[in-house]
Design an enzyme around this catalytic site. Structure first.
Site, PDB file in Angstrom:
ATOM      1  N   GLU A 147      -7.890 -43.604  64.191  1.00 12.42           N
ATOM      2  CA  GLU A 147      -9.322 -43.733  64.486  1.00 12.42           C
ATOM      3  C   GLU A 147      -9.964 -42.362  64.587  1.00 12.42           C
ATOM      4  O   GLU A 147      -9.430 -41.466  65.244  1.00 12.42           O
ATOM      5  CB  GLU A 147      -9.526 -44.515  65.785  1.00 12.42           C
ATOM      6  CG  GLU A 147      -9.331 -46.006  65.582  1.00 12.42           C
ATOM      7  CD  GLU A 147      -9.700 -46.821  66.817  1.00 12.42           C
ATOM      8  OE1 GLU A 147     -10.135 -46.236  67.829  1.00 12.42           O
ATOM      9  OE2 GLU A 147      -9.540 -48.046  66.753  1.00 12.42           O
ATOM     10  N   THR A 178     -17.042 -49.665  45.612  1.00  6.22           N
ATOM     11  CA  THR A 178     -15.656 -50.080  45.827  1.00  6.22           C
ATOM     12  C   THR A 178     -14.786 -49.103  45.037  1.00  6.22           C
ATOM     13  O   THR A 178     -15.283 -48.341  44.205  1.00  6.22           O
ATOM     14  CB  THR A 178     -15.393 -51.499  45.277  1.00  6.22           C
ATOM     15  OG1 THR A 178     -15.776 -51.524  43.896  1.00  6.22           O
ATOM     16  CG2 THR A 178     -16.186 -52.543  46.040  1.00  6.22           C
ATOM     17  N   LYS A 199     -12.532 -51.487  41.140  1.00 11.60           N
ATOM     18  CA  LYS A 199     -13.035 -52.130  39.915  1.00 11.60           C
ATOM     19  C   LYS A 199     -12.798 -51.165  38.746  1.00 11.60           C
ATOM     20  O   LYS A 199     -11.651 -50.828  38.486  1.00 11.60           O
ATOM     21  CB  LYS A 199     -14.484 -52.567  40.138  1.00 11.60           C
ATOM     22  CG  LYS A 199     -14.550 -53.598  41.294  1.00 11.60           C
ATOM     23  CD  LYS A 199     -15.929 -54.102  41.617  1.00 11.60           C
ATOM     24  CE  LYS A 199     -15.889 -55.029  42.828  1.00 11.60           C
ATOM     25  NZ  LYS A 199     -17.234 -55.474  43.250  1.00 11.60           N
ATOM     26  N   ARG A 228      -7.745 -51.618  46.571  1.00 14.32           N
ATOM     27  CA  ARG A 228      -8.916 -52.276  47.162  1.00 14.32           C
ATOM     28  C   ARG A 228      -9.393 -51.433  48.322  1.00 14.32           C
ATOM     29  O   ARG A 228      -8.647 -51.160  49.256  1.00 14.32           O
ATOM     30  CB  ARG A 228      -8.545 -53.659  47.671  1.00 14.32           C
ATOM     31  CG  ARG A 228      -8.040 -54.561  46.597  1.00 14.32           C
ATOM     32  CD  ARG A 228      -8.049 -55.976  47.078  1.00 14.32           C
ATOM     33  NE  ARG A 228      -9.347 -56.553  46.831  1.00 14.32           N
ATOM     34  CZ  ARG A 228      -9.668 -57.146  45.689  1.00 14.32           C
ATOM     35  NH1 ARG A 228      -8.811 -57.248  44.712  1.00 14.32           N
ATOM     36  NH2 ARG A 228     -10.863 -57.670  45.532  1.00 14.32           N
TER      37      ARG A 228
HETATM   38  C1  PLP Z   1     -17.671 -55.989  44.414  1.00 13.14           C
HETATM   39  C2  PLP Z   1     -18.995 -55.576  44.949  1.00 13.14           C
HETATM   40  C3  PLP Z   1     -19.211 -55.364  46.318  1.00 13.14           C
HETATM   41  C4  PLP Z   1     -18.273 -55.799  47.407  1.00 13.14           C
HETATM   42  O1  PLP Z   1     -17.016 -55.447  47.336  1.00 13.14           O
HETATM   43  P1  PLP Z   1     -15.861 -56.182  48.194  1.00 13.14           P
HETATM   44  O2  PLP Z   1     -14.809 -55.144  48.154  1.00 13.14           O
HETATM   45  O3  PLP Z   1     -15.550 -57.432  47.464  1.00 13.14           O
HETATM   46  O4  PLP Z   1     -16.386 -56.425  49.566  1.00 13.14           O
HETATM   47  C5  PLP Z   1     -20.424 -54.844  46.712  1.00 13.14           C
HETATM   48  N1  PLP Z   1     -21.385 -54.573  45.819  1.00 13.14           N
HETATM   49  C6  PLP Z   1     -21.221 -54.794  44.497  1.00 13.14           C
HETATM   50  C7  PLP Z   1     -22.328 -54.475  43.561  1.00 13.14           C
HETATM   51  C8  PLP Z   1     -20.030 -55.315  44.023  1.00 13.14           C
HETATM   52  O5  PLP Z   1     -19.887 -55.562  42.729  1.00 13.14           O
END
Ligand code: PLP
Length: 420
Positions: free
Chosen positions: A58, A228, A231, A237
């Site tokens: 933390e 994120t 992607k 993640r």
């Molecule tokens: C995927 C996504 C998120 C959220 O991501 P998580 O990791 O699923 O919470 C937020 N904003 C956009 C534009 C996204 O495509």
């Protein structure tokens, strides 16, 4: 076999090991076309499977609430330095657990409950966390939402400006989950300046394209950038908040202690690995190949009579409007999955069907580009998609199974990180 290998789970917990192996095999044999998904490298898999998960940290490097941080601090500092360098920003916070909490941290840092906030409506391609009513961001703040034009599926900046002038939002979010076109950060920035709002660029989908120079950067236009890491950026993640120094204190305070406890150090290490990969020249080639593949796929789909929202794509993502194919998005996505092509059903702008069975299917090219597919394979991919949709209309499961076998055969020539 999953790589890294799972000998201990296999002997101690064979049922679970079997499920993991089968999922890895499924990922290997499937054309994974969910636009938000990817395959991380083996190095990222290794980092996220380390003893770093054991440690509580933390706070921030140099200012922790627990002892024993002499190796954790430099790991987080490495991730921060790499994030700053890859994206060219003054400040980076690599602790958000995922994209949604990262966005919530922005609200916490810059707005108070009840304040007006502006984002793109979810059914138009925005994200839940940009103020959609069922999200905390819509329930606790006062959301106003912009759309896309009915005629061409593009953002109407006259509408964005009108709403902003009328409603005077504190925050304006740009970016989304189903936007096949380049985000014009400069135009959003001009409107935000005019109404004295803070522009937040949510680049979750396109972070890897930006890192690789295949999409313009919001840096210099949006003082706050959320993303994120899992992607197109091809990391574990997680999420990051990138901002100018003016906002660094408020952002850090909102993440911890505002919203979160200890950071996930194994994820931080995975992010550091992914950012190092994203800084290599080969990643820029990868990012441009994602876009080239999407463009080639879009033109092959158009040739086969598909209707694409906005008429095509500038990035990694294509939104099929199946209205003219006489099938809903949900049965189409299910049939595609049986045919070895993994997608998700999605609303299209001004959808006349219900959100749980909308008219669209969203597809993307990041994962198949990671596997090594190029423009040369896109006519084949479009052909499979077309045959699968036709088979779905005719309820022809056998045709779907034939396609799945063909997909498996093609993919056997393209290695998958994490599988041997
Ligand atoms: C995927 C996504 C998120 C959220 O991501 P998580 O990791 O699923 O919470 C937020 N904003 C956009 C534009 C996204 O495509």
């Amino acid at each position: 076999m999953h790589v890294p290998a799972l000998p201990t789970i296999t002997s101690s917990d064979p049922d679970l090991a079997d499920l993991i192996q089968r999922e890895a095999s499924r990922q290997h044999d499937t054309l994974r076309m969910i636009a938000s998904e990817n395959y991380v490298s083996q190095a990222v898999l290794e980092a996220t499977g380390t003893v770093l998960t054991n440690k509580y940290s933390e706070g921030y490097p140099g200012k922790r609430y627990y002892e024993g941080q002499r190796f954790i601090d430099p790991i987080e500092e490495l991730a921060i330095a790499r994030a700053k360098s890859v994206f060219g920003v003054e400040h980076a916070n690599v602790q958000p657990y995922s994209g949604s909490p990262a966005n919530l941290a922005v609200y916490m840092a810059l707005a108070a409950p009840g304040d007006t906030v502006m984002g793109m409506a979810l059914p138009m391609g925005g994200h839940l966390t940009h103020g959609w009513p069922v999200s905390a961001t819509g329930a606790w703040f006062r959301p106003v939402q912009y759309t896309v034009r009915r005629s061409d599926g593009l953002i109407d900046f006259d509408e964005v400006r009108d709403i902003a002038l009328r409603e005077r939002p504190k925050l304006i979010f740009c970016g989304g989950t189903a936007l096949p076109r380049t985000i014009e950060f400069a135009r959003f920035a001009e409107i935000a300046r005019e109404v004295d709002a803070v522009l937040v660029a949510d680049i979750a989908h396109i972070a890897g394209l930006i890192a690789g120079g295949a999409h313009p950067t919001p840096v210099g236009h949006a003082p706050i950038i959320t993303t994120t890491t899992h992607k197109t950026l091809r990391g574990p993640r997680g999420a990051m908040l990138l901002c100018t120094s003016d906002y660094s204190k408020a952002i850090d305070k909102a993440v911890f202690p505002g919203l979160q406890g200890g950071p996930h150090n194994h994820t931080t290490a995975g992010i550091a690995v992914a950012l190092r990969e994203a800084a290599q020249p080969s990643f820029s080639v990868y990012a441009h190949q994602i876009v080239a593949n999407a463009r080639a796929l879009a033109s092959s789909l158009l040739e086969r009579g598909f209707d694409l929202v906005s008429g095509g794509t500038d990035n990694h993502l294509i939104l099929l409007d199946l209205t003219g194919k006489n099938i809903g998005g949900k049965p189409a996505a299910r049939a595609l999955d049986r045919a070895g092509i993994e997608t998700n059903y999605n609303t299209v702008p001004y959808d006349t069907r219900k959100p749980f069975d909308p008219s669209g299917v969203r597809i993307g090219t990041p994962a198949l580009t990671t596997r090594g597919l190029t423009e040369a394979q896109m006519p084949q991919v479009a052909d499979w998609i077309s045959r699968a949709v036709d088979a779905a209309v005719k309820d022809d499961d056998q045709a779907l199974d034939t396609i799945a076998a063909e997909v498996r055969e093609l993919l056997s020539a393209y290695p998958m990180p994490g599988w041997h």
